[in-house]
Design an enzyme around this catalytic site. Structure first.
Site, PDB file in Angstrom:
ATOM      1  N   ASP A   1       0.812  -1.221   0.000  1.00  0.00           N
ATOM      2  CA  ASP A   1       0.000   0.000   0.000  1.00  0.00           C
ATOM      3  C   ASP A   1       0.844   1.270   0.000  1.00  0.00           C
ATOM      4  O   ASP A   1       0.479   2.268  -0.620  1.00  0.00           O
ATOM      5  CB  ASP A   1      -0.936  -0.006   1.211  1.00  0.00           C
ATOM      6  CG  ASP A   1      -2.092  -0.983   1.041  1.00  0.00           C
ATOM      7  OD1 ASP A   1      -2.345  -1.432  -0.099  1.00  0.00           O
ATOM      8  OD2 ASP A   1      -2.744  -1.306   2.049  1.00  0.00           O
TER       9      ASP A   1
ATOM     10  N   ASP B   1      -2.874  17.307  20.072  1.00  0.00           N
ATOM     11  CA  ASP B   1      -1.686  17.030  19.269  1.00  0.00           C
ATOM     12  C   ASP B   1      -1.909  17.254  17.780  1.00  0.00           C
ATOM     13  O   ASP B   1      -0.943  17.442  17.041  1.00  0.00           O
ATOM     14  CB  ASP B   1      -1.215  15.593  19.499  1.00  0.00           C
ATOM     15  CG  ASP B   1      -0.549  15.402  20.856  1.00  0.00           C
ATOM     16  OD1 ASP B   1      -0.355  16.409  21.568  1.00  0.00           O
ATOM     17  OD2 ASP B   1      -0.226  14.251  21.207  1.00  0.00           O
TER      18      ASP B   1
ATOM     19  N   TYR C   1      -4.182   5.793   9.422  1.00  0.00           N
ATOM     20  CA  TYR C   1      -3.913   6.601  10.614  1.00  0.00           C
ATOM     21  C   TYR C   1      -5.229   6.926  11.331  1.00  0.00           C
ATOM     22  O   TYR C   1      -5.327   6.901  12.559  1.00  0.00           O
ATOM     23  CB  TYR C   1      -3.183   7.861  10.168  1.00  0.00           C
ATOM     24  CG  TYR C   1      -2.550   8.690  11.271  1.00  0.00           C
ATOM     25  CD1 TYR C   1      -2.494   8.246  12.590  1.00  0.00           C
ATOM     26  CD2 TYR C   1      -1.984   9.929  10.971  1.00  0.00           C
ATOM     27  CE1 TYR C   1      -1.905   9.019  13.578  1.00  0.00           C
ATOM     28  CE2 TYR C   1      -1.390  10.703  11.942  1.00  0.00           C
ATOM     29  CZ  TYR C   1      -1.358  10.246  13.256  1.00  0.00           C
ATOM     30  OH  TYR C   1      -0.773  11.017  14.230  1.00  0.00           O
TER      31      TYR C   1
ATOM     32  N   LYS D   1      -7.950   5.188  11.611  1.00  0.00           N
ATOM     33  CA  LYS D   1      -8.457   4.066  12.406  1.00  0.00           C
ATOM     34  C   LYS D   1      -7.691   3.928  13.717  1.00  0.00           C
ATOM     35  O   LYS D   1      -8.259   3.543  14.742  1.00  0.00           O
ATOM     36  CB  LYS D   1      -8.378   2.759  11.605  1.00  0.00           C
ATOM     37  CG  LYS D   1      -9.007   1.555  12.307  1.00  0.00           C
ATOM     38  CD  LYS D   1      -8.982   0.327  11.409  1.00  0.00           C
ATOM     39  CE  LYS D   1      -9.633  -0.866  12.108  1.00  0.00           C
ATOM     40  NZ  LYS D   1      -8.908  -1.277  13.315  1.00  0.00           N
TER      41      LYS D   1
END
Length: 266
Positions: free
Chosen positions: A51, A152, A165, A167
């Site tokens: 991926d 953040d 990211y 999930k």
């Protein structure tokens, strides 16, 4: 009728992989495909390496709208963008050659930085603090103030990017047939003084999301565009919309997005 027979292979150049791919190149030529050295001359772009390589291939070749993308993994491993592995390359060629070809169309997002440069993303854009200090961003939906985020950072993901990211921050996995994008928090600060929604939310295709960075000394965040990081000085705002462009990929029958999600996570 457009002939899909000019292939560009995107992969890391090293001697071992070059040797491994030689039989694939021969198989492609034997099946009347032409291998080209310049992706501009291709109407099929094949990434090799999973991926991550697929995302790089799409980004490097400019999110081409006039070609098909497909990905093959180097071994028998699951891939959310890659239907094929190096051992069933002949299946991919057969799929492309025959009328039973099915094409997936994956949504992408456009990301405008400081009202100037626009980037395209297939997976997600993330904005994160680079120092040990919370970021403060005013979040606008269709130019109406929604919340002030402290934490953040934030992730804005496409449906296919929802398994990445997004999930890992407990965002939802979204069906790529939905034209939408998702916003997820990274370590938000919620207490009696500061408050955010505290969960992911999904926006329809016609929405505009604006993130205004509050200039309080944390003005140089990292911008992640798919799997590339950009350090852009003096970030003031990001404007994010669903793109009119899609990424077209070869689809194997009986191998839906949810089949791949199941193989990867369950």
């Amino acid at each position: 009728m457009w002939e899909r027979n000019y292939i560009y292979f995107y992969y890391r150049r090293d001697g071992q992989l070059d040797q491994k791919l030689k039989p694939l190149f021969k198989l492609a030529r034997d099946n009347h495909f032409h291998i080209v050295d310049d992706p501009k001359h291709a109407n099929i772009i094949v990434s090799v390496g999973g991926d991550g390589a697929f995302l790089q291939a799409v980004r490097t070749t400019g999110f081409r709208q006039d070609c098909l993308y497909t990905g093959i993994t180097e071994s028998d491993e699951s891939g959310l963008y890659c239907d094929f592995d190096i051992d069933n390359f002949d299946t991919m060629l057969h799929t492309i050659q025959h009328k039973a070809l099915e094409v997936r169309r994956f949504p992408t997002i456009d990301v405008q930085v400081n009202g100037e440069t626009t980037f395209q993303c297939l997976n997600e854009v993330s904005i994160r603090s680079t120092i040990i200090k919370t970021m403060v961003m005013d979040v606008y939906i269709d130019h109406i103030h929604f919340e002030t985020f402290r934490g953040d950072g934030l992730i804005v993901a496409t449906p296919t990017g929802s398994t990445g990211y997004n999930k890992s921050t407990r965002g939802a996995v979204v069906d790529p047939k939905l034209s939408c994008f998702q916003v997820s928090e990274i370590a938000s600060l919620n207490n009696n003084r500061y408050r955010t929604l505290g969960s992911s939310f999904i926006l329809n295709k016609d929405r505009t999301l604006t993130l205004d960075v509050v200039q309080d000394g944390n003005d140089y965040p990292i911008i992640g565009l798919d799997n590339e990081a950009y350090s852009i000085r003096n970030i003031q705002n990001l404007t994010i919309t669903l793109s009119n462009s899609v990424v077209k990929t070869v689809k194997l029958k009986h191998n839906s997005y949810w089949d791949r999600v199941k193989r990867t996570f369950l």
